[in-house]
Design a protein around this motif. Structure first.
Motif, PDB file in Angstrom:
ATOM      1  N   ALA A  18       0.718  -1.220  -0.676  1.00  0.00           N
ATOM      2  CA  ALA A  18      -0.115   0.384  -0.072  1.00  0.00           C
ATOM      3  C   ALA A  18       0.835   1.381   0.189  1.00  0.00           C
ATOM      4  N   PHE A  19       1.135   2.011  -1.060  1.00  0.00           N
ATOM      5  CA  PHE A  19       1.851   3.250  -0.764  1.00  0.00           C
ATOM      6  C   PHE A  19       1.340   4.320  -1.830  1.00  0.00           C
ATOM      7  N   GLU A  20       1.826   5.514  -1.762  1.00  0.00           N
ATOM      8  CA  GLU A  20       0.860   6.450  -2.798  1.00  0.00           C
ATOM      9  C   GLU A  20       0.828   6.829  -3.867  1.00  0.00           C
ATOM     10  N   GLN A  25      -9.488   5.425  -4.349  1.00  0.00           N
ATOM     11  CA  GLN A  25     -10.642   4.977  -3.926  1.00  0.00           C
ATOM     12  C   GLN A  25     -10.358   3.322  -4.739  1.00  0.00           C
ATOM     13  N   PHE A  26      -9.404   2.771  -4.582  1.00  0.00           N
ATOM     14  CA  PHE A  26      -9.405   1.142  -4.972  1.00  0.00           C
ATOM     15  C   PHE A  26      -8.939   0.791  -3.584  1.00  0.00           C
ATOM     16  N   THR A 157      -2.088   0.219  -9.767  1.00  0.00           N
ATOM     17  CA  THR A 157      -1.888   1.117  -9.979  1.00  0.00           C
ATOM     18  C   THR A 157      -2.328   1.131 -11.407  1.00  0.00           C
ATOM     19  N   GLU A 158      -3.289   0.579 -11.695  1.00  0.00           N
ATOM     20  CA  GLU A 158      -4.104  -0.102 -13.408  1.00  0.00           C
ATOM     21  C   GLU A 158      -4.812   0.122 -13.268  1.00  0.00           C
ATOM     22  N   MET A 159      -5.785   0.500 -12.074  1.00  0.00           N
ATOM     23  CA  MET A 159      -7.229   0.277 -11.770  1.00  0.00           C
ATOM     24  C   MET A 159      -7.527   1.447 -12.647  1.00  0.00           C
ATOM     25  N   GLU A 160      -7.258   2.337 -12.279  1.00  0.00           N
ATOM     26  CA  GLU A 160      -8.291   3.708 -12.420  1.00  0.00           C
ATOM     27  C   GLU A 160      -8.539   4.025 -14.341  1.00  0.00           C
ATOM     28  N   TYR A 161      -8.191   2.208 -15.273  1.00  0.00           N
ATOM     29  CA  TYR A 161      -8.235   2.685 -16.985  1.00  0.00           C
ATOM     30  C   TYR A 161      -8.059   1.692 -16.908  1.00  0.00           C
ATOM     31  N   THR A 225      -4.607  11.423 -12.965  1.00  0.00           N
ATOM     32  CA  THR A 225      -4.652  10.414 -11.641  1.00  0.00           C
ATOM     33  C   THR A 225      -4.943  10.594 -10.243  1.00  0.00           C
ATOM     34  N   GLU A 226      -5.787  10.632  -9.184  1.00  0.00           N
ATOM     35  CA  GLU A 226      -5.897  10.377  -8.058  1.00  0.00           C
ATOM     36  C   GLU A 226      -5.463  10.060  -7.248  1.00  0.00           C
ATOM     37  N   ALA A 227      -4.190   9.366  -7.710  1.00  0.00           N
ATOM     38  CA  ALA A 227      -3.426   8.992  -6.406  1.00  0.00           C
ATOM     39  C   ALA A 227      -2.849   9.922  -5.806  1.00  0.00           C
TER      40      ALA A 227
END
Length: 270
Positions: A18-20, A25-26, A157-161, A225-227
């Motif tokens: 778990a990192f920034e 949201q995922f 890290t890929e889930m946004e898109y 990104t929202e990260a």
């Protein structure tokens, strides 16, 4: 996760990264643990595989390069076991972690992917089904070839898109294209990426000239990104064995999506 049941022989609790760089949201979708019974990498994996096989059915197992592996898969959900038998490893490799904890040399690593991937919404489905491919010249690496799109679970890290490719009218050819009216850039590789035009920041080409390596070019799309820990999300679009093989494609995409294009300087492929 106190409710998660530990496997027999476990060395550690179930853990996750778990990192920034992960959008908040995922949920976390990949977990791992370590199993050790004795100083025998083959036996540690075999005993773990036997335990899981009683509950999940027989595993696909065998040697993969310098590792011993076993796996179960259901849709995009997957459980993988991996051990590194010392006799299969290079004798000149040193690992400080093994000096601190000798059991790591023969432990069985258990990795779990839950298979979470978002389905496309109605607008994204229309974009995907209006897909128009870009024609590439020869020399591309990893494009214009037969693949099964969306057959592995994305990383957090890929889930946004990344979107679920099942039940969609798309082909099985890895390629790059755009939706009708260029509302989205669509990438079909091991994952189905849907990059809305409004989220694209720029296209970037990294160029390498032949040196120790053969050289080539890599094209990335930089997306919002929202990260919280990164400024943008780089997504691989395509690669070429020619250092200038991505220039024209980058310019075409920049024009289609009204995005800046950065063609990087040449660097030796060392």
């Amino acid at each position: 996760m106190p409710e998660a049941v530990a496997l027999p022989g476990t060395m550690s609790t179930w853990s996750a990264s778990a990192f920034e760089g992960i959008p908040p949201q995922f949920p976390i979708s990949r977990f791992s643990t370590l199993i050790w019974f004795n100083d025998d990498a083959h036996r540690n994996l075999r005993r773990t595989a036997e335990y899981l096989s009683e509950r999940l059915g027989d595993a696909q197992s065998g040697q993969r390069w310098n590792t011993l592996v076993a796996s179960w898969k259901c849709g995009l959900a997957e459980i993988d076991l991996m051990s590194f038998p010392p006799e299969w490893q290079s004798s000149n490799l040193q690992n400080e972690a093994h000096d601190r904890e000798p059991r790591l040399r023969t432990a069985c690593r258990v990795n779990v992917a839950t298979g979470l991937v978002l389905p496309p919404n109605a607008e994204e489905r229309d974009w995907i089904e209006s897909f128009q491919p870009i024609r590439f010249k020869e020399g591309l690496v990893g494009m214009a070839r037969e693949v099964l799109v969306g057959t592995s679970a994305p990383f957090e890290t890929e889930m946004e898109y990344v979107r679920d490719a099942s039940n969609l009218r798309i082909g099985a050819r890895a390629t790059v294209g755009f939706s009708a009216n260029c509302e989205a850039l669509i990438l079909m590789s091991n994952q189905l990426y849907v990059l809305p035009r409004t989220k694209l920041i720029r296209f970037d080409v990294a160029r390498l000239t032949p040196a120790k390596g053969g050289g080539g070019a890599t094209l990335h799309a930089h997306c919002q990104t929202e990260a919280p820990g990164i400024e943008y999300r780089p997504v691989l679009v395509a690669q070429s064995s020619d250092p200038d093989g991505m220039n024209s494609i980058a310019d075409e995409l920049g024009e289609r999506f009204s995005c800046p294009v950065e063609i990087g300087p040449y660097y030796p492929d060392v």
